[in-house]
Design a protein around this motif. Sequence first.
Motif, short mmCIF file in Angstrom:
data_model
loop_
_atom_site.label_atom_id
_atom_site.label_comp_id
_atom_site.label_asym_id
_atom_site.label_seq_id
_atom_site.Cartn_x
_atom_site.Cartn_y
_atom_site.Cartn_z
N PHE A 29 0.79 -1.23 0.00
CA PHE A 29 0.00 0.00 0.00
C PHE A 29 0.83 1.28 0.00
O PHE A 29 0.32 2.34 -0.37
CB PHE A 29 -0.93 0.01 1.22
N ILE A 30 2.08 1.22 0.43
CA ILE A 30 2.93 2.41 0.43
C ILE A 30 3.91 2.32 -0.73
O ILE A 30 4.70 1.38 -0.83
CB ILE A 30 3.66 2.57 1.78
N ILE A 31 3.84 3.30 -1.62
CA ILE A 31 4.64 3.28 -2.85
C ILE A 31 5.47 4.55 -2.95
O ILE A 31 5.19 5.55 -2.27
CB ILE A 31 3.73 3.14 -4.10
N ASP A 32 6.48 4.52 -3.80
CA ASP A 32 7.28 5.73 -3.99
C ASP A 32 6.72 6.56 -5.14
O ASP A 32 5.76 6.16 -5.82
CB ASP A 32 8.76 5.38 -4.22
N GLY A 33 7.34 7.70 -5.35
CA GLY A 33 6.84 8.62 -6.36
C GLY A 33 6.88 8.05 -7.77
O GLY A 33 5.99 8.32 -8.60
N GLU A 48 -6.81 9.59 -7.78
CA GLU A 48 -7.87 9.87 -6.80
C GLU A 48 -7.62 9.20 -5.45
O GLU A 48 -8.03 9.72 -4.41
CB GLU A 48 -9.22 9.41 -7.34
N ILE A 49 -6.97 8.04 -5.46
CA ILE A 49 -6.82 7.28 -4.21
C ILE A 49 -5.35 7.11 -3.80
O ILE A 49 -5.05 6.28 -2.94
CB ILE A 49 -7.51 5.91 -4.29
N ILE A 50 -4.46 7.90 -4.37
CA ILE A 50 -3.05 7.86 -3.97
C ILE A 50 -2.72 9.17 -3.28
O ILE A 50 -2.77 10.23 -3.89
CB ILE A 50 -2.13 7.62 -5.18
N ARG A 51 -2.41 9.08 -1.99
CA ARG A 51 -2.22 10.27 -1.17
C ARG A 51 -0.83 10.30 -0.54
O ARG A 51 -0.28 9.25 -0.21
CB ARG A 51 -3.26 10.30 -0.04
N PRO A 52 -0.25 11.50 -0.36
CA PRO A 52 1.07 11.59 0.29
C PRO A 52 0.99 11.15 1.74
O PRO A 52 0.00 11.40 2.42
CB PRO A 52 1.41 13.08 0.17
N ASP A 68 8.76 11.39 -0.39
CA ASP A 68 8.14 11.01 -1.66
C ASP A 68 7.52 9.61 -1.58
O ASP A 68 7.66 8.79 -2.47
CB ASP A 68 9.16 11.07 -2.81
N LEU A 69 6.82 9.38 -0.46
CA LEU A 69 6.09 8.14 -0.27
C LEU A 69 4.59 8.43 -0.29
O LEU A 69 4.14 9.48 0.16
CB LEU A 69 6.48 7.48 1.06
N TRP A 70 3.85 7.46 -0.83
CA TRP A 70 2.43 7.67 -1.08
C TRP A 70 1.64 6.44 -0.65
O TRP A 70 2.11 5.31 -0.79
CB TRP A 70 2.21 7.93 -2.57
N LEU A 71 0.45 6.67 -0.12
CA LEU A 71 -0.40 5.58 0.32
C LEU A 71 -1.53 5.35 -0.67
O LEU A 71 -2.22 6.30 -1.07
CB LEU A 71 -1.00 5.89 1.69
N ILE A 72 -1.72 4.11 -1.04
CA ILE A 72 -2.91 3.74 -1.81
C ILE A 72 -4.07 3.69 -0.83
O ILE A 72 -4.21 2.74 -0.04
CB ILE A 72 -2.71 2.39 -2.52
N ASN A 73 -4.90 4.71 -0.87
CA ASN A 73 -5.95 4.86 0.13
C ASN A 73 -7.25 4.17 -0.34
O ASN A 73 -8.27 4.81 -0.56
CB ASN A 73 -6.21 6.35 0.40
N PHE A 128 -7.93 14.84 6.47
CA PHE A 128 -8.09 15.84 5.41
C PHE A 128 -8.50 17.21 5.95
O PHE A 128 -8.90 18.08 5.19
CB PHE A 128 -9.10 15.32 4.38
N ILE A 129 -8.41 17.38 7.26
CA ILE A 129 -8.66 18.69 7.88
C ILE A 129 -7.39 19.09 8.62
O ILE A 129 -6.51 18.26 8.85
CB ILE A 129 -9.86 18.64 8.84
#
Length: 263
Positions: A29-33, A48-52, A68-73, A128-129
């Motif tokens: 679930f955690i990917i690089d840039g 839409e579903i890949i978030r820093p 530069d890591l991203w989570l597949i949310n 997200f707040i």
Amino acid sequence: MKIERIGIPLKDWDIKINYGIKTGFNDAFIIDGAKRRELIDQDPKSEEIIRPILRGRDIKKYGYNFADLWLINSHNGIKEKGISPIIIEDYPAVKKHLEQYYTQLEKRTDKGCTPYNLRNCAYMEDFFIPKIIYPNMTKFLPFVYDNMSFLTNQKCFIITGNNIEYLTAFLNSSLFKYCYRDNFPELQGGTRELSKIFFDKVSVLKISKTINNQFKELILKINKLKQDDCSTKDLELNIDNLIFSLYGLTNNEKREIGFIEIH
């Protein structure tokens, strides 16, 4: 203690403290840039579903080092709020990526409604707040104010609620470190455990919305300077002095505390 006497325990504040996201299998679930760009190139909808995401080690005082890591949310929705789970078939490139880990994903005890979904997270919207992020274990007691909607892993906590800009300033202040550092258990190598049960007992002076906005202005200035790799010490000293004044400290008390930097 004077500081505790005039404050209110954080457990009685209008705030929430929660863990970061537990994936059950970070390799999937955690990917690089580079992988993020590849998935978006294959299917633009993937974005839409890949978030820093920030990890505990990325958090600094008033700042962060984005790796530069991203989570597949691929979240599991929030039933009570009418938010449906992510349907992975709507994101074919992401599904193909996750399929290579299917055996491990299927074995997770904390998966969602399908092996492709993350476990239930009733406070997913809180990422997200505006919030405070801090590591669960640290030598340095760093706290960062985040208004950029970063997700975090399970090595972080997030704080959401009222007057969190002021709370960011207080938690980064010399007064907090002087009074409360020893409230958090010391582990091997001088690392402190910053679990919620210890924060609940921290007593902090309540302030008005107007005063919170004064601190918000300072916090946003510090955030900008940190992004530009500029010194923020003068602003941090200003914050310390404002907090000293709010607490009505004497000159002797101010001198005893001083300006505390933990390196």
